[in-house]
Design a protein around this motif. Structure first.
Motif, PDB file in Angstrom:
ATOM      1  N   TYR A 148      16.073  -3.511  42.379  1.00 43.40           N
ATOM      2  CA  TYR A 148      16.381  -3.658  40.853  1.00 43.40           C
ATOM      3  C   TYR A 148      16.792  -1.877  40.711  1.00 43.40           C
ATOM      4  CZ  TYR A 148      13.052  -6.512  41.010  1.00 43.40           C
ATOM      5  OH  TYR A 148      12.293  -7.697  40.629  1.00 43.40           O
ATOM      6  N   ALA A 149      17.816  -1.889  39.743  1.00 46.30           N
ATOM      7  CA  ALA A 149      18.635  -0.621  38.713  1.00 46.30           C
ATOM      8  C   ALA A 149      17.468  -0.437  38.087  1.00 46.30           C
ATOM      9  CB  ALA A 149      19.535  -0.752  38.293  1.00 46.30           C
ATOM     10  N   LEU A 150      17.311   0.943  37.129  1.00 46.16           N
ATOM     11  CA  LEU A 150      16.572   1.478  36.709  1.00 46.16           C
ATOM     12  C   LEU A 150      16.952   2.769  35.784  1.00 46.16           C
ATOM     13  CD1 LEU A 150      13.686   2.740  39.794  1.00 46.16           C
ATOM     14  CD2 LEU A 150      14.001   0.664  38.873  1.00 46.16           C
ATOM     15  N   ARG A 151      16.777   1.248  34.293  1.00 43.93           N
ATOM     16  CA  ARG A 151      17.421   2.092  32.766  1.00 43.93           C
ATOM     17  C   ARG A 151      16.142   3.137  32.886  1.00 43.93           C
ATOM     18  NH1 ARG A 151      21.117   1.195  28.678  1.00 43.93           N
ATOM     19  NH2 ARG A 151      20.558   1.800  27.024  1.00 43.93           N
ATOM     20  N   ILE A 152      16.249   4.562  32.604  1.00 46.40           N
ATOM     21  CA  ILE A 152      15.140   5.528  32.495  1.00 46.40           C
ATOM     22  C   ILE A 152      15.848   6.252  30.864  1.00 46.40           C
ATOM     23  CG2 ILE A 152      13.682   7.672  33.130  1.00 46.40           C
ATOM     24  CD1 ILE A 152      15.113   6.881  35.872  1.00 46.40           C
ATOM     25  N   VAL A 158      19.876   7.856  27.873  1.00 42.64           N
ATOM     26  CA  VAL A 158      19.148   7.760  28.915  1.00 42.64           C
ATOM     27  C   VAL A 158      19.850   7.704  30.298  1.00 42.64           C
ATOM     28  CG1 VAL A 158      19.046   4.809  29.820  1.00 42.64           C
ATOM     29  CG2 VAL A 158      19.545   6.019  27.441  1.00 42.64           C
ATOM     30  N   LEU A 159      19.442   7.566  31.195  1.00 41.56           N
ATOM     31  CA  LEU A 159      20.108   7.924  32.750  1.00 41.56           C
ATOM     32  C   LEU A 159      19.434   6.474  33.855  1.00 41.56           C
ATOM     33  CD1 LEU A 159      20.262   9.296  35.010  1.00 41.56           C
ATOM     34  CD2 LEU A 159      17.992   9.999  35.771  1.00 41.56           C
ATOM     35  N   VAL A 160      20.435   6.403  34.068  1.00 39.58           N
ATOM     36  CA  VAL A 160      20.453   5.179  34.664  1.00 39.58           C
ATOM     37  C   VAL A 160      20.924   5.044  35.907  1.00 39.58           C
ATOM     38  CG1 VAL A 160      20.988   2.644  35.167  1.00 39.58           C
ATOM     39  CG2 VAL A 160      20.661   3.466  32.685  1.00 39.58           C
ATOM     40  N   ALA A 175      23.086  -0.422  32.675  1.00 40.24           N
ATOM     41  CA  ALA A 175      23.957   0.835  32.084  1.00 40.24           C
ATOM     42  C   ALA A 175      24.332   1.064  31.489  1.00 40.24           C
ATOM     43  CB  ALA A 175      25.028   1.541  33.314  1.00 40.24           C
ATOM     44  N   ARG A 176      23.932  -0.138  30.021  1.00 41.71           N
ATOM     45  CA  ARG A 176      25.082  -0.024  28.661  1.00 41.71           C
ATOM     46  C   ARG A 176      24.770   1.200  27.752  1.00 41.71           C
ATOM     47  NH1 ARG A 176      29.109  -3.985  28.752  1.00 41.71           N
ATOM     48  NH2 ARG A 176      27.459  -5.182  29.149  1.00 41.71           N
ATOM     49  N   GLY A 177      26.146   2.074  27.533  1.00 44.69           N
ATOM     50  CA  GLY A 177      25.469   3.438  27.097  1.00 44.69           C
ATOM     51  C   GLY A 177      25.182   4.205  27.553  1.00 44.69           C
ATOM     52  N   ALA A 178      24.416   4.126  29.057  1.00 44.00           N
ATOM     53  CA  ALA A 178      23.602   5.910  29.460  1.00 44.00           C
ATOM     54  C   ALA A 178      24.048   6.723  28.687  1.00 44.00           C
ATOM     55  CB  ALA A 178      23.461   5.220  30.445  1.00 44.00           C
ATOM     56  N   ASP A 179      23.243   7.671  29.348  1.00 44.15           N
ATOM     57  CA  ASP A 179      23.919   8.654  28.774  1.00 44.15           C
ATOM     58  C   ASP A 179      24.921   9.724  30.450  1.00 44.15           C
ATOM     59  OD1 ASP A 179      23.538  10.628  26.394  1.00 44.15           O
ATOM     60  OD2 ASP A 179      22.141   9.680  27.576  1.00 44.15           O
ATOM     61  N   ALA A 180      23.774   8.968  31.522  1.00 43.06           N
ATOM     62  CA  ALA A 180      24.013   9.530  33.242  1.00 43.06           C
ATOM     63  C   ALA A 180      24.344   8.015  33.595  1.00 43.06           C
ATOM     64  CB  ALA A 180      23.550  10.575  33.512  1.00 43.06           C
ATOM     65  N   LEU A 181      25.359   7.616  34.329  1.00 42.86           N
ATOM     66  CA  LEU A 181      24.642   6.794  36.030  1.00 42.86           C
ATOM     67  C   LEU A 181      25.308   7.034  36.682  1.00 42.86           C
ATOM     68  CD1 LEU A 181      24.852   3.722  36.540  1.00 42.86           C
ATOM     69  CD2 LEU A 181      26.654   3.548  36.032  1.00 42.86           C
ATOM     70  N   ALA A 210      32.999   0.161  31.620  1.00 39.99           N
ATOM     71  CA  ALA A 210      32.534  -1.604  31.218  1.00 39.99           C
ATOM     72  C   ALA A 210      31.431  -0.667  30.390  1.00 39.99           C
ATOM     73  CB  ALA A 210      32.777  -2.027  32.148  1.00 39.99           C
ATOM     74  N   ALA A 211      30.418  -0.103  30.943  1.00 35.90           N
ATOM     75  CA  ALA A 211      28.868  -0.203  30.598  1.00 35.90           C
ATOM     76  C   ALA A 211      29.081   0.999  29.193  1.00 35.90           C
ATOM     77  CB  ALA A 211      28.633   0.959  31.069  1.00 35.90           C
ATOM     78  N   GLY A 212      30.287   1.858  28.698  1.00 38.52           N
ATOM     79  CA  GLY A 212      30.619   3.121  28.081  1.00 38.52           C
ATOM     80  C   GLY A 212      30.042   4.118  28.742  1.00 38.52           C
ATOM     81  N   VAL A 213      29.464   4.419  30.088  1.00 38.07           N
ATOM     82  CA  VAL A 213      28.395   5.500  30.239  1.00 38.07           C
ATOM     83  C   VAL A 213      29.502   6.936  29.418  1.00 38.07           C
ATOM     84  CG1 VAL A 213      27.000   4.362  31.749  1.00 38.07           C
ATOM     85  CG2 VAL A 213      28.751   5.567  32.760  1.00 38.07           C
ATOM     86  N   GLY A 214      28.681   7.991  30.283  1.00 36.56           N
ATOM     87  CA  GLY A 214      28.848   9.314  29.314  1.00 36.56           C
ATOM     88  C   GLY A 214      29.132  10.217  30.659  1.00 36.56           C
ATOM     89  N   ARG A 215      28.084   9.711  32.222  1.00 35.77           N
ATOM     90  CA  ARG A 215      28.914  10.633  32.333  1.00 35.77           C
ATOM     91  C   ARG A 215      28.356   9.649  34.149  1.00 35.77           C
ATOM     92  NH1 ARG A 215      26.272  16.829  34.045  1.00 35.77           N
ATOM     93  NH2 ARG A 215      28.047  17.800  35.096  1.00 35.77           N
ATOM     94  N   LEU A 216      29.158   9.987  35.447  1.00 32.74           N
ATOM     95  CA  LEU A 216      29.241   9.306  36.208  1.00 32.74           C
ATOM     96  C   LEU A 216      28.122  10.334  37.701  1.00 32.74           C
ATOM     97  CD1 LEU A 216      29.040   6.591  38.432  1.00 32.74           C
ATOM     98  CD2 LEU A 216      31.705   7.047  38.143  1.00 32.74           C
TER      99      LEU A 216
END
Length: 253
Positions: A148-152, A158-160, A175-181, A210-216
């Protein structure tokens, strides 16, 4: 929300890091709530540099490969036998069969196994779980075992965490729109990579885009994989900030 990298070595402990383990903290009811995400080989010792075992509130396990859960055995020993103990049962969420796997790992009878020390519950794909201030939503991803991926989520942040996965639209959705992946990147494009197992740096970067996250934040890179190449692949595929995580680094999400 504070993320501390406890262990980030891929597949097995490396010379400078334990296997997968992450400490996620946030204020809750006048104190700090502490969630441990995965507890792989070698992680329990490092974790105690950042939090006392007695102060941990919950554990989330992404999947049942040893580099993500094996130090549950040490957690069981401490909680059962610490002087003045045993400690209260700690909530633990994991895949189907978690309670039996933990018992087998320590050669315990399945009943009671570790259930007097761990309050084990099973993820349901897409169904959120409330752990203190955190809403944790599991999403089934592409790995040889149930993973599982976990969206917290906490107070609008949001951290994924990808867990272990091959390329899949499910990770992008999670991960859609998460602050950090916080994303695994075990392979490079130069390798002849088996399918349905892990991501390359390019895969991680493309998922982040694709998810538009803020940070990887790249993690789970094995010692035998070229770390610089993984980082370069990710930067070529994702224009936002990205970096390889290192054990001991703290991020504010």
């Amino acid at each position: 929300m504070r993320l501390t990298i406890i262990g980030c070595a891929g597949s097995y402990p490396g010379p400078d890091s334990a296997a997968s383990c992450y400490l996620v903290e946030a204020p809750y009811e006048g104190r700090t709530y502490r969630l441990v995400v995965d507890l792989g080989n070698g992680a329990l010792g490092v974790l105690q540099q950042y939090a006392a075992i007695e102060d941990l509130d919950a554990i989330a396990v992404s999947h049942l490969h040893p580099d993500h859960y094996m130090d549950i055995c040490g957690m069981y020993v401490y909680r059962k036998y610490v002087p003045g103990g045993p400690l209260p049962r700690i909530p633990l969420w994991g895949p189907t069969g978690s309670a039996d796997r933990f018992a087998e790992a320590y050669d315990l009878p399945l009943d009671p196994g570790m259930t007097e020390e761990l309050d084990v519950s099973v993820w349901t794909d897409g169904v959120p779980v409330q752990l203190g201030p955190f809403t944790v939503t599991p999403t089934r991803v592409d790995h040889p075992v149930e993973s599982y991926a976990l969206r917290i989520e906490e107070d609008g942040h949001v951290l994924v965490y990808s867990g272990d996965t091959g390329p899949t639209p499910a990770l992008v959705d999670a991960a859609r729109g998460a602050d950090a992946l916080l994303c695994e990147a075990s392979f490079t494009d130069a390798d002849d990579n088996p399918p349905h197992l892990h991501l390359t740096g390019t895969d991680a970067g493309e998922a982040a885009t694709a998810a538009g996250v803020g940070r990887l934040l790249l993690t789970h890179v094995p010692t035998w994989t070229d770390h610089d190449e993984v980082a370069a692949e990710a930067k070529a595929a994702f224009t936002g900030p990205s970096e390889l995580v290192v054990s001991g680094t703290v991020y504010e999400v």
